[in-house]
Design an enzyme around this catalytic site. Structure first.
Site, PDB file in Angstrom:
ATOM      1  NE  ARG A 121      98.213  80.513  39.523  1.00  0.00           N
ATOM      2  CZ  ARG A 121      99.184  81.346  39.134  1.00  0.00           C
ATOM      3  NH1 ARG A 121     100.070  80.951  38.236  1.00  0.00           N
ATOM      4  NH2 ARG A 121      99.262  82.553  39.651  1.00  0.00           N
ATOM      5  CE  LYS A 143      89.986  64.421  53.586  1.00  0.00           C
ATOM      6  NZ  LYS A 143      89.037  63.936  54.623  1.00  0.00           N
ATOM      7  CD  GLU A 185      92.556  55.200  58.713  1.00  0.00           C
ATOM      8  OE1 GLU A 185      91.392  54.889  58.419  1.00  0.00           O
ATOM      9  OE2 GLU A 185      92.895  56.383  58.956  1.00  0.00           O
ATOM     10  CE  LYS A 227      89.891  57.473  51.266  1.00  0.00           C
ATOM     11  NZ  LYS A 227      91.272  57.551  51.762  1.00  0.00           N
ATOM     12  CD  GLU A 237      85.494  64.703  54.380  1.00  0.00           C
ATOM     13  OE1 GLU A 237      85.353  65.234  55.485  1.00  0.00           O
ATOM     14  OE2 GLU A 237      86.553  64.171  54.016  1.00  0.00           O
ATOM     15  NE  ARG A 241      87.285  61.508  50.634  1.00  0.00           N
ATOM     16  CZ  ARG A 241      88.277  61.758  49.787  1.00  0.00           C
ATOM     17  NH1 ARG A 241      88.017  62.259  48.601  1.00  0.00           N
ATOM     18  NH2 ARG A 241      89.541  61.526  50.134  1.00  0.00           N
ATOM     19  CG  ASN A 245      86.271  62.234  58.205  1.00  0.00           C
ATOM     20  OD1 ASN A 245      87.479  62.197  58.016  1.00  0.00           O
ATOM     21  ND2 ASN A 245      85.446  62.909  57.412  1.00  0.00           N
ATOM     22  CG  HIS A 248      89.593  59.762  61.223  1.00  0.00           C
ATOM     23  ND1 HIS A 248      89.123  58.472  61.341  1.00  0.00           N
ATOM     24  CD2 HIS A 248      90.675  59.701  60.395  1.00  0.00           C
ATOM     25  CE1 HIS A 248      89.879  57.667  60.606  1.00  0.00           C
ATOM     26  NE2 HIS A 248      90.822  58.384  60.036  1.00  0.00           N
ATOM     27  CG  HIS A 252      92.276  64.098  62.861  1.00  0.00           C
ATOM     28  ND1 HIS A 252      91.560  64.492  61.750  1.00  0.00           N
ATOM     29  CD2 HIS A 252      92.997  63.012  62.457  1.00  0.00           C
ATOM     30  CE1 HIS A 252      91.844  63.692  60.740  1.00  0.00           C
ATOM     31  NE2 HIS A 252      92.704  62.786  61.144  1.00  0.00           N
ATOM     32  CG  HIS A 265      96.469  58.867  61.583  1.00  0.00           C
ATOM     33  ND1 HIS A 265      95.652  59.920  61.951  1.00  0.00           N
ATOM     34  CD2 HIS A 265      95.747  58.131  60.687  1.00  0.00           C
ATOM     35  CE1 HIS A 265      94.497  59.833  61.313  1.00  0.00           C
ATOM     36  NE2 HIS A 265      94.529  58.764  60.544  1.00  0.00           N
TER      37      HIS A 265
END
Length: 366
Positions: A121, A143, A185, A227, A237, A241, A245, A248, A252, A265
């Site tokens: 956990r 993330k 990036e 960042k 997010e 935030r 993206n 993206h 993606h 990527h």
């Protein structure tokens, strides 16, 4: 060595940036009073170069470590590999006080971080990114997750590392294609947040491509600062935030329909950012000259800026975009630019506009 702090209250952590600092990994972990047993998760490209150095540093600081090596590449970022890693952790009898070291690029960081978020956990982990893309982006912010066949990063969590150690010496051995992919990036941060950084990239790109130490240190540190500032304002997010993206949603989807392997990527989001810039001209008032500056910089960085798709593949791309995490009420939401240095999330764009932005004439075709 430069230090950037990610301010998240009790979950705050430092980002260390410098050359040949991997040897200090064990010392930094000891200062955090992490448990004495850990697992290093790496891939079969990175582990032969750096795993022994990481383990030696940990051992010198009094830690006991084991190595888990996964196949390099995006295809390792899945639930099957997640389970394999969890089974290996159980085999080494890691406890709640134990921790994971993510040693590698974005795939390793996302996979190892997700394992850390779920095993018992949640246990501690530290990020030791070895690619430019991971150092400036994926290692910072917490993330973590894996891909499904339907889409990228559809299973994951927010789980912050205890520290991030960016050894710039690792970038010296990075293949040119991987290094250029990381620049996608880097360029993104200039577009979304800092026009002065974008102008510097236009000016200093030749030095960056030569991996000039002074320029590289300054640029990586500035990207990490941006960042950290954004994540500090919006950890999970729900607001600002989302600007991270930019490009993206399309990128993606390109990765998903290409089977997670044809494009790195950074290459996919390069295409996505140029398309987003074209959409921004049409829907957000971005001046045409600034869209041209954006595309030109990606071209100069040696990155793809457009993609040729059949009608069937265009439809598949749109469907993949509908599974994006930013979809709300069935509507695809885009981050678009008003100007270089300022973007806004939440724009709804008709699918036919996306098709046009992807297939418009470009100086670089893939």
């Amino acid at each position: 060595m430069r230090t950037v702090n990610v301010s998240l209250g009790s979950r705050s952590y430092p980002i260390f940036i410098g050359g040949k600092i991997l040897a200090g990994l064990g010392t930094h972990c000891a200062e955090l009073q992490l448990g004495r047993r850990c697992v290093i998760i790496s891939d079969d490209n990175v582990a032969p170069r750096y795993a022994a150095k990481a383990a030696a540093s940990l051992r010198k600081a009094g830690f006991e470590s084991w190595l888990i090596t996964v196949p390099a590449g995006e295809k390792s970022k899945n639930l099957r590999m997640f389970q394999t890693c969890c089974d290996r952790l159980a085999g080494h009898r890691l406890e709640r006080a134990s921790f994971i070291v993510a040693l590698g690029g974005g795939v390793v960081g996302d996979l190892a971080g997700f394992v850390a978020s779920a095993y018992l956990r949640g246990i501690d982990f530290v990020q030791v990114p070895t690619t430019l893309l991971a150092q400036v982006d994926s290692s910072v912010g917490g993330k973590v997750g894996v891909n499904l066949a339907a889409g990228k990063n559809l299973v994951g969590a927010f789980h912050q590392p205890r520290l991030v150690l960016c050894d710039l010496a690792a970038l010296r051995t990075l293949p040119p294609r991987e290094f250029r992919a990381g620049l996608a990036e880097v360029i993104k941060y200039g577009i979304i947040y800092d026009d002065a950084l974008f102008a510097r990239l236009e000016r200093d790109l030749p030095k960056l491509l030569r991996r000039d130490g002074e320029v590289l240190t300054a640029v990586v540190a500035r990207c990490c600062e941006i960042k950290a500032e954004v994540v500090g304002q919006d950890e999970t997010e729900t607001g600002v935030r989302a600007i991270l993206n930019f490009g993206h949603t399309i990128g993606h989807a390109i990765e998903a329909i290409s089977g997670y392997g044809k494009y790195l990527h950074g290459e996919a989001i390069s295409i996505g950012q140029v398309a987003a810039a074209k959409l921004s001209v049409r829907a957000a008032g971005l001046p045409v000259e600034e869209a041209e500056r954006i595309e030109k910089l990606f071209v100069r960085a040696g990155l793809p800026t457009a993609i040729k798709l059949s009608a069937r593949r265009q439809t598949a791309l749109i469907e993949a975009m509908r599974l994006d995490k930013k979809v709300s009420d069935g509507q695809i939401r885009f981050v678009l630019a008003r100007r270089i240095g300022h973007v806004e999330p939440g724009h709804t764009i008709p699918p036919e506009w996306v098709r046009g932005a992807l297939t418009a004439s470009s100086k670089s075709q893939t």
